[in-house]
Design an enzyme around this catalytic site. Structure first.
Site, PDB file in Angstrom:
ATOM      1  N   ILE A  20      43.863  40.581  30.256  1.00  0.00           N
ATOM      2  CA  ILE A  20      45.578  39.145  29.867  1.00  0.00           C
ATOM      3  C   ILE A  20      45.674  37.907  30.825  1.00  0.00           C
ATOM      4  O   ILE A  20      44.917  36.566  30.544  1.00  0.00           O
ATOM      5  CB  ILE A  20      46.245  39.431  30.743  1.00  0.00           C
ATOM      6  CG1 ILE A  20      46.804  41.337  30.200  1.00  0.00           C
ATOM      7  CG2 ILE A  20      47.791  38.799  31.106  1.00  0.00           C
ATOM      8  CD1 ILE A  20      48.009  41.964  30.625  1.00  0.00           C
ATOM      9  N   GLN A  40      36.556  39.066  42.005  1.00  0.00           N
ATOM     10  CA  GLN A  40      36.887  40.341  43.144  1.00  0.00           C
ATOM     11  C   GLN A  40      35.731  40.427  43.857  1.00  0.00           C
ATOM     12  O   GLN A  40      35.572  40.701  45.032  1.00  0.00           O
ATOM     13  CB  GLN A  40      36.991  41.535  42.132  1.00  0.00           C
ATOM     14  CG  GLN A  40      37.473  42.704  43.639  1.00  0.00           C
ATOM     15  CD  GLN A  40      37.951  44.189  42.713  1.00  0.00           C
ATOM     16  OE1 GLN A  40      37.749  43.830  41.153  1.00  0.00           O
ATOM     17  NE2 GLN A  40      37.831  44.856  43.424  1.00  0.00           N
ATOM     18  N   VAL A  65      41.224  41.080  46.902  1.00  0.00           N
ATOM     19  CA  VAL A  65      42.454  40.596  47.835  1.00  0.00           C
ATOM     20  C   VAL A  65      42.690  41.410  49.226  1.00  0.00           C
ATOM     21  O   VAL A  65      43.736  41.600  49.106  1.00  0.00           O
ATOM     22  CB  VAL A  65      43.017  40.177  47.394  1.00  0.00           C
ATOM     23  CG1 VAL A  65      43.502  38.978  46.113  1.00  0.00           C
ATOM     24  CG2 VAL A  65      43.523  41.891  45.795  1.00  0.00           C
ATOM     25  N   ILE A  92      46.709  40.679  38.664  1.00  0.00           N
ATOM     26  CA  ILE A  92      45.776  41.595  39.375  1.00  0.00           C
ATOM     27  C   ILE A  92      46.914  43.152  40.136  1.00  0.00           C
ATOM     28  O   ILE A  92      48.009  42.371  40.597  1.00  0.00           O
ATOM     29  CB  ILE A  92      45.096  40.758  41.358  1.00  0.00           C
ATOM     30  CG1 ILE A  92      43.828  39.673  40.968  1.00  0.00           C
ATOM     31  CG2 ILE A  92      44.628  42.243  42.119  1.00  0.00           C
ATOM     32  CD1 ILE A  92      43.740  39.548  41.936  1.00  0.00           C
ATOM     33  N   TYR A 156      52.716  56.488  34.983  1.00  0.00           N
ATOM     34  CA  TYR A 156      52.732  55.288  35.360  1.00  0.00           C
ATOM     35  C   TYR A 156      53.009  54.774  37.575  1.00  0.00           C
ATOM     36  O   TYR A 156      52.543  54.580  38.652  1.00  0.00           O
ATOM     37  CB  TYR A 156      53.834  53.766  34.827  1.00  0.00           C
ATOM     38  CG  TYR A 156      53.313  52.858  35.298  1.00  0.00           C
ATOM     39  CD1 TYR A 156      52.010  52.348  35.381  1.00  0.00           C
ATOM     40  CD2 TYR A 156      53.812  51.603  36.124  1.00  0.00           C
ATOM     41  CE1 TYR A 156      51.629  50.697  35.528  1.00  0.00           C
ATOM     42  CE2 TYR A 156      53.467  50.461  35.734  1.00  0.00           C
ATOM     43  CZ  TYR A 156      52.188  50.036  36.216  1.00  0.00           C
ATOM     44  OH  TYR A 156      52.037  48.379  35.815  1.00  0.00           O
ATOM     45  N   LYS A 163      54.515  47.485  41.039  1.00  0.00           N
ATOM     46  CA  LYS A 163      55.549  46.855  40.209  1.00  0.00           C
ATOM     47  C   LYS A 163      57.332  45.917  40.577  1.00  0.00           C
ATOM     48  O   LYS A 163      57.453  44.598  40.582  1.00  0.00           O
ATOM     49  CB  LYS A 163      55.646  46.695  38.442  1.00  0.00           C
ATOM     50  CG  LYS A 163      54.046  46.453  38.047  1.00  0.00           C
ATOM     51  CD  LYS A 163      53.153  45.380  38.518  1.00  0.00           C
ATOM     52  CE  LYS A 163      51.982  45.901  37.935  1.00  0.00           C
ATOM     53  NZ  LYS A 163      50.966  44.465  38.246  1.00  0.00           N
TER      54      LYS A 163
HETATM   55  P1  NAD Z   1      41.773  43.929  33.513  1.00  0.00           P
HETATM   56  O1  NAD Z   1      40.866  44.969  34.307  1.00  0.00           O
HETATM   57  O2  NAD Z   1      41.402  43.302  32.653  1.00  0.00           O
HETATM   58  O3  NAD Z   1      42.705  43.389  35.223  1.00  0.00           O
HETATM   59  C1  NAD Z   1      42.195  44.033  36.383  1.00  0.00           C
HETATM   60  C2  NAD Z   1      42.128  42.333  37.680  1.00  0.00           C
HETATM   61  O4  NAD Z   1      42.490  42.877  39.156  1.00  0.00           O
HETATM   62  C3  NAD Z   1      40.500  42.871  37.941  1.00  0.00           C
HETATM   63  O5  NAD Z   1      39.931  41.127  37.578  1.00  0.00           O
HETATM   64  C4  NAD Z   1      39.797  43.071  38.935  1.00  0.00           C
HETATM   65  O6  NAD Z   1      38.971  42.103  39.228  1.00  0.00           O
HETATM   66  C5  NAD Z   1      40.891  42.714  39.637  1.00  0.00           C
HETATM   67  N1  NAD Z   1      41.374  43.032  40.840  1.00  0.00           N
HETATM   68  C6  NAD Z   1      41.406  44.561  41.554  1.00  0.00           C
HETATM   69  N2  NAD Z   1      41.771  45.125  42.569  1.00  0.00           N
HETATM   70  C7  NAD Z   1      41.539  43.695  43.523  1.00  0.00           C
HETATM   71  C8  NAD Z   1      40.999  43.187  44.441  1.00  0.00           C
HETATM   72  N3  NAD Z   1      41.206  44.007  45.723  1.00  0.00           N
HETATM   73  N4  NAD Z   1      40.868  42.171  44.539  1.00  0.00           N
HETATM   74  C9  NAD Z   1      40.409  41.238  44.076  1.00  0.00           C
HETATM   75  N5  NAD Z   1      41.547  41.316  42.132  1.00  0.00           N
HETATM   76  C10 NAD Z   1      41.209  42.495  42.377  1.00  0.00           C
HETATM   77  O7  NAD Z   1      42.863  43.978  33.459  1.00  0.00           O
HETATM   78  P2  NAD Z   1      44.647  43.219  33.374  1.00  0.00           P
HETATM   79  O8  NAD Z   1      45.265  44.404  31.659  1.00  0.00           O
HETATM   80  O9  NAD Z   1      43.948  42.355  32.730  1.00  0.00           O
HETATM   81  O10 NAD Z   1      45.202  43.041  34.204  1.00  0.00           O
HETATM   82  C11 NAD Z   1      45.890  42.123  34.803  1.00  0.00           C
HETATM   83  C12 NAD Z   1      47.080  42.036  35.024  1.00  0.00           C
HETATM   84  O11 NAD Z   1      48.208  42.575  34.732  1.00  0.00           O
HETATM   85  C13 NAD Z   1      47.367  43.464  36.214  1.00  0.00           C
HETATM   86  O12 NAD Z   1      48.350  42.979  37.177  1.00  0.00           O
HETATM   87  C14 NAD Z   1      48.340  45.093  35.446  1.00  0.00           C
HETATM   88  O13 NAD Z   1      49.011  45.416  35.978  1.00  0.00           O
HETATM   89  C15 NAD Z   1      49.265  42.996  34.098  1.00  0.00           C
HETATM   90  N6  NAD Z   1      49.540  44.356  33.686  1.00  0.00           N
HETATM   91  C16 NAD Z   1      48.600  44.682  32.184  1.00  0.00           C
HETATM   92  C17 NAD Z   1      49.015  45.251  31.516  1.00  0.00           C
HETATM   93  C18 NAD Z   1      48.193  45.922  29.849  1.00  0.00           C
HETATM   94  O14 NAD Z   1      48.829  46.927  29.200  1.00  0.00           O
HETATM   95  N7  NAD Z   1      46.723  45.446  30.117  1.00  0.00           N
HETATM   96  C19 NAD Z   1      50.776  45.416  30.740  1.00  0.00           C
HETATM   97  C20 NAD Z   1      51.616  44.797  31.361  1.00  0.00           C
HETATM   98  C21 NAD Z   1      51.012  44.080  32.651  1.00  0.00           C
HETATM   99  O1  0WE Z   2      49.231  47.769  34.998  1.00  0.00           O
HETATM  100  C1  0WE Z   2      48.719  48.406  34.419  1.00  0.00           C
HETATM  101  C2  0WE Z   2      47.399  49.181  34.937  1.00  0.00           C
HETATM  102  C3  0WE Z   2      46.809  48.786  36.262  1.00  0.00           C
HETATM  103  C4  0WE Z   2      45.623  49.460  36.848  1.00  0.00           C
HETATM  104  C5  0WE Z   2      44.704  50.442  36.092  1.00  0.00           C
HETATM  105  C6  0WE Z   2      44.136  51.690  37.001  1.00  0.00           C
HETATM  106  C7  0WE Z   2      43.170  51.852  35.881  1.00  0.00           C
HETATM  107  C8  0WE Z   2      41.581  51.864  36.819  1.00  0.00           C
HETATM  108  C9  0WE Z   2      45.834  49.845  38.359  1.00  0.00           C
HETATM  109  N1  0WE Z   2      44.573  50.741  38.941  1.00  0.00           N
HETATM  110  C10 0WE Z   2      44.044  51.629  38.201  1.00  0.00           C
HETATM  111  N2  0WE Z   2      43.013  51.986  38.751  1.00  0.00           N
HETATM  112  C11 0WE Z   2      41.735  52.166  38.510  1.00  0.00           C
HETATM  113  O2  0WE Z   2      41.057  52.942  38.692  1.00  0.00           O
HETATM  114  N3  0WE Z   2      48.812  48.337  33.589  1.00  0.00           N
HETATM  115  C12 0WE Z   2      50.415  48.058  32.981  1.00  0.00           C
HETATM  116  C13 0WE Z   2      48.603  49.465  32.003  1.00  0.00           C
HETATM  117  C14 0WE Z   2      49.289  50.500  32.158  1.00  0.00           C
HETATM  118  O3  0WE Z   2      48.950  51.528  33.289  1.00  0.00           O
HETATM  119  C15 0WE Z   2      49.885  52.400  32.700  1.00  0.00           C
HETATM  120  C16 0WE Z   2      50.558  52.291  31.051  1.00  0.00           C
HETATM  121  C17 0WE Z   2      50.291  50.968  31.407  1.00  0.00           C
HETATM  122  C18 0WE Z   2      50.531  50.151  29.803  1.00  0.00           C
HETATM  123  C19 0WE Z   2      49.535  54.285  33.051  1.00  0.00           C
HETATM  124  C20 0WE Z   2      50.294  55.043  32.660  1.00  0.00           C
HETATM  125  C21 0WE Z   2      51.282  54.488  31.579  1.00  0.00           C
HETATM  126  C22 0WE Z   2      51.272  53.179  30.839  1.00  0.00           C
END
Ligand code: NAD
Ligand code: 0WE
Length: 260
Positions: A20, A40, A65, A92, A156, A163
């Site tokens: 994202i 990271q 972090v 993150i 979740y 969150k």
């Molecule tokens: P992504 O895997 O591309 O990004 C997650 C990032 O978190 C990575 O860059 C990783 O390096 C970083 N991270 C995790 N642990 C860390 C640490 N200890 N120190 C520094 N960085 C760390 O996935 P994404 O889906 O782009 O996630 C970004 C944000 O969007 C998250 O907060 C996630 O909860 C939120 N989000 C994701 C979705 C989805 O469906 N993908 C939907 C809503 C919100």
């Molecule tokens: O915030 C998230 C996911 C964040 C996430 C993902 C991982 C995968 C790898 C946090 N921690 C971890 N740990 C790992 O080891 N989302 C909003 C995406 C997401 O995750 C779900 C969702 C959606 C949407 C989990 C259950 C149901 C829906």
């Protein structure tokens, strides 16, 4: 020109082109922002260096972090490039894999609770604390949330309370920093998108299919759409918006029973 012309914005959370935060970087770069990135760990360093070229910046700094000391060091390093700046994107989130499937009560434990809250919520306010003195008037801070903060969503689990804590942090930080040069703080609550973080989630394909079927716009959202909203929120076009959770989810959160 562009509506972020002259704005310096630090973006965290890029790990791949699907991130994202990568969509956010693209949208902000299009609006002429000057960007810097954090990554990271060493495993992603080379990749981020390649990405940074696409955004015409050399400022890429490590920051895991999970330790406040790293966050302090991040802004000491950043200050050698930028004495001050205008925006911070926190993208993150993390909980241990074992926390993200199964019955919530069976699954949850203190270790999972601690890690999820520390990485997904505390790290936002910790970053803000350390960069506060470097923020220009009218700076904007942004984080990423998910509907699991308000609804009990299957699997979740502990990320939901984390969150919810993050969203409360948005309101408290907005209230604390508003009086200091009208600094604004918001979150985007995004619909599900396929990223590295989500590919590890059980049944993620089904989740995407469900959103396609029942969202008012009958499709999922893209990182470009999330990016455009992020660019807007970090610009002066959003000067009256602070402390808000803005949904970029195709309207999913306002609908119910569309599958009937
Ligand atoms: P992504 O895997 O591309 O990004 C997650 C990032 O978190 C990575 O860059 C990783 O390096 C970083 N991270 C995790 N642990 C860390 C640490 N200890 N120190 C520094 N960085 C760390 O996935 P994404 O889906 O782009 O996630 C970004 C944000 O969007 C998250 O907060 C996630 O909860 C939120 N989000 C994701 C979705 C989805 O469906 N993908 C939907 C809503 C919100
Ligand atoms: O915030 C998230 C996911 C964040 C996430 C993902 C991982 C995968 C790898 C946090 N921690 C971890 N740990 C790992 O080891 N989302 C909003 C995406 C997401 O995750 C779900 C969702 C959606 C949407 C989990 C259950 C149901 C829906």
């Amino acid at each position: 020109m562009g509506f972020l012309n002259g704005k310096r914005i630090l973006i965290s959370g890029i790990i791949s082109k699907l991130s994202i935060a990568y969509g956010i970087a693209q949208a902000m770069y299009k609006q002429n922002a000057e960007l810097a990135f954090t990554y990271q760990d060493d495993r992603s360093k080379y990749r981020i260096e390649e990405f940074a070229k696409n955004f015409n910046t050399k400022i890429i700094l490590p920051c895991d972090v999970s330790d406040d000391k790293n966050i302090k060091l991040l802004f000491i390093s950043l200050s050698k490039h930028w004495k001050n700046f205008d925006g911070l994107v926190h993208s993150i989130g993390f909980a241990p894999t074992n926390q993200l499937s199964g019955n919530y009560i069976d699954t949850v434990n203190y270790e999972g609770f601690k890690i999820a809250h520390k990485i997904s919520s505390y790290s936002f306010v910790s970053m803000v604390k350390e960069c506060r003195m470097m923020l220009n008037p009218n700076a904007a801070l942004l984080t990423l949330s998910y509907l699991g903060s308000k609804r009990a969503i299957v699997n979740y689990n502990i990320m939901g309370p984390a969150k919810a804590s993050l969203e409360a942090n948005v309101r408290y930080i907005a209230n604390a920093l508003g009086p200091e040069g009208e600094i604004r703080v918001n979150a985007i609550s995004a619909g599900p998108v396929r990223t590295l973080a989500s590919s590890g989630i059980k049944n993620f394909r089904k989740i995407l299919e469900y959103y396609k079927k029942v969202s008012p716009i009958r499709r999922t959202v893209t990182i470009e759409e999330i990016g455009n909203t992020a660019a807007f929120l970090c610009s002066d076009l959003a000067s009256g918006i602070t402390g808000q959770i803005i949904y970029v989810d195709g309207g999913f959160n306002i609908s119910n029973m569309n599958e009937l």
